[in-house]
Write an enzyme that holds these catalytic residues in place. Structure first.
Site, PDB file in Angstrom:
ATOM      1  N   CYS A  45       0.819  -1.214   0.000  1.00 57.76           N
ATOM      2  CA  CYS A  45       0.000   0.000   0.000  1.00 57.76           C
ATOM      3  C   CYS A  45       0.855   1.266   0.000  1.00 57.76           C
ATOM      4  CB  CYS A  45      -0.926   0.012   1.206  1.00 57.76           C
ATOM      5  SG  CYS A  45      -2.099  -1.364   1.244  1.00 57.76           S
ATOM      6  N   TYR A 430     -16.146  15.918  20.472  1.00 65.30           N
ATOM      7  CA  TYR A 430     -16.374  17.223  19.853  1.00 65.30           C
ATOM      8  C   TYR A 430     -15.485  18.284  20.483  1.00 65.30           C
ATOM      9  CZ  TYR A 430     -18.100  21.944  19.370  1.00 65.30           C
ATOM     10  OH  TYR A 430     -18.156  23.291  19.165  1.00 65.30           O
TER      11      TYR A 430
END
Length: 460
Positions: A45, A430
């Site tokens: 990869c 968050y």
């Protein structure tokens, strides 16, 4: 003492060998591994990033050298190709590619980890110097040798899947003029066409010439026999190097000749323990196998190093007397071309239709961070949910920094079989530098849940 023979010394094969060695010492298990190439245990990869210059040292892609494997009690035989599997006599035939010596080796357990091969369609000039597939470290080295020796700076990439777009980026980074010729209308056929269009537009913005709905019919060569361009039905595109990014197929020619079971995609069929079906002492893993799709319930072929390493761990554990299984996949993949991030997991619209699922789709545009925070970048999220149940079926994301890895949340939801309604209540992290108050994936889930409840809008 029993013997484990491994065919293929990359992710699946050497993970299996290494795990089996951890389970059983050398006086209880003899391990012989065959590899026809020059390298073992490397990151395929990472090849596009080595070609493109982000990774400057080839050896950085090598996780463990042959010498290191041998020091751990694995008889790794490089540049040795297995040419025949004889299940009846439990043996394999091998050829030393340097000396030409041929011999048989018996086994008590056999691991087939032969990987995948780049698609090379039969056409004039396909084997000309300057035409490259990119699947192995040897392939990457051959491509770099061509690039370093080129005087011209024109490249054509044939195909616009993961390999195609990553190699387009690599060639742009090396200062080439890049044209991508793709059989489909949009790049990234692993996405729905509307999301692929976003990738198309972004690639053109990077200076890549995109040619869609065009199938290459011939590789054009000069008087010296080297590539000089590619031809389609309607046009010719000059090239000093051609890279094939058409995709890969399972490398199962040995297995097929031995009468082992192959699936609809040409990959070996195994049970959950990664044992080849109908063969108690033959195992297979990596890019040469087909795996269960947990969303559609069907077998599919996915060539990814993450799965290959997990397959190897499962096989090695079972060969060593333990117990492990590989349950399946949801089809998660991420990629990028320059600063554009691309992600998908689960089913596309046509996948859902093919297996008879009715669904709703929503597409939302949001940002990677709170809109007022510096560096907030746009992203588009598309979500598919089953019409009646609301079960999440798939997610696709195209955006800038911070977009791609958000797909992991959807991958977990798919694996757990949650609904989009349940997804809206997920307690995600968050803070303004990381996300808006409502993460883009959760915004899409809210809209999908509302659509499922109302049963209106686009359906499959």
């Amino acid at each position: 003492m029993s013997r484990l023979v491994v065919i293929g010394a990359d992710a699946a094969g050497m993970s299996a060998a290494s795990q089996a060695r951890r389970m059983l010492p050398a006086d209880r298990l003899d391990i012989v591994a065959f590899e026809r190439g020059h390298f073992a245990s490397y990151s395929a990869c990472g090849i596009p990033y080595w070609v493109g210059g982000q990774v400057t040292d080839r050896d950085a892609l090598i996780a463990r050298t042959p010498q290191e494997h041998r020091a751990r009690g694995i008889d790794l035989r490089m540049r040795t190709e297995v040419t025949e599997i004889d299940p009846a006599r439990q043996r394999v035939h091998a050829v030393d590619l340097e000396s030409g010596r041929e011999y048989w080796t018996s086994y008590d357990h056999l691991v087939i980890a032969t990987g995948a091969r780049p698609v090379r369609p039969p056409m004039p000039g396909i084997d000309a110097p300057g035409v490259h597939g990119v699947q192995s470290l040897d392939d990457g080295q051959a491509l770099l040798d061509t690039l370093d020796g080129n005087r011209g700076r024109r490249a054509v990439v044939v195909g616009a899947g993961y390999i195609g777009v990553e190699m387009a980026e690599a060639l742009i980074n090396r200062g080439y003029e890049v044209t991508v010729v793709n059989r489909g209308p949009e790049p990234m056929a692993t996405l729905d066409p509307d999301m692929g269009r976003l990738v198309h537009t972004a690639m053109e913005g990077l200076g890549i010439t995109m040619v869609g709905d065009a199938e290459v019919s011939a590789i054009l060569t000069g008087e010296d026999g080297r590539v000089r361009g590619v031809a389609t039905k309607d046009a010719e595109y000059p090239a000093d190097v051609v890279v094939l990014g058409i995709g890969v197929r399972p490398e199962t020619s040995l297995s097929g000749a031995a009468g082992l079971p192959l699936g609809a995609h040409g990959g070996l069929l195994t049970d959950r323990a990664m044992r080849v079906r109908g063969h108690e002492n033959i195992w297979a893993g990596g890019d040469c196998v087909e795996v269960l799709d947990l969303v559609s319930g069907q077998e599919r072929h996915i060539a990814l190093g993450t799965h290959a390493n997990k397959h190897g761990q499962v096989i090695g554990t079972n060969v060593g007397g333990g117990y492990a299984t590989f349950p399946g996949v949801v089809g998660t993949a991420v990629s990028k071309v320059c600063d554009l991030e691309i992600a998908r997991t689960g089913l596309r619209e046509k996948d859902a239709r093919r297996v008879g699922l009715k669904f709703e789709t929503v597409t939302v545009e949001s940002t990677s961070r709170a809109g007022y925070y510096p560096g907030a970048a746009p992203m588009t999220v598309k979500m598919l949910a089953e019409r009646r149940t609301g079960r999440l079926l798939g997610v696709q994301i195209v955006g800038r920094e911070g977009a791609a890895k958000r797909v992991d949340v959807a991958a977990v939801v798919l694996t757990a079989g949650l609904t989009v309604e349940q997804m809206t209540a997920l307690d995600l992290g968050y803070a303004p530098p990381f996300s808006p108050v409502w993460d883009p994936v959760l915004v899409a889930a809210r809209k999908a849940a509302a659509k499922v409840r109302s049963r209106t809008g686009h359906t499959g």
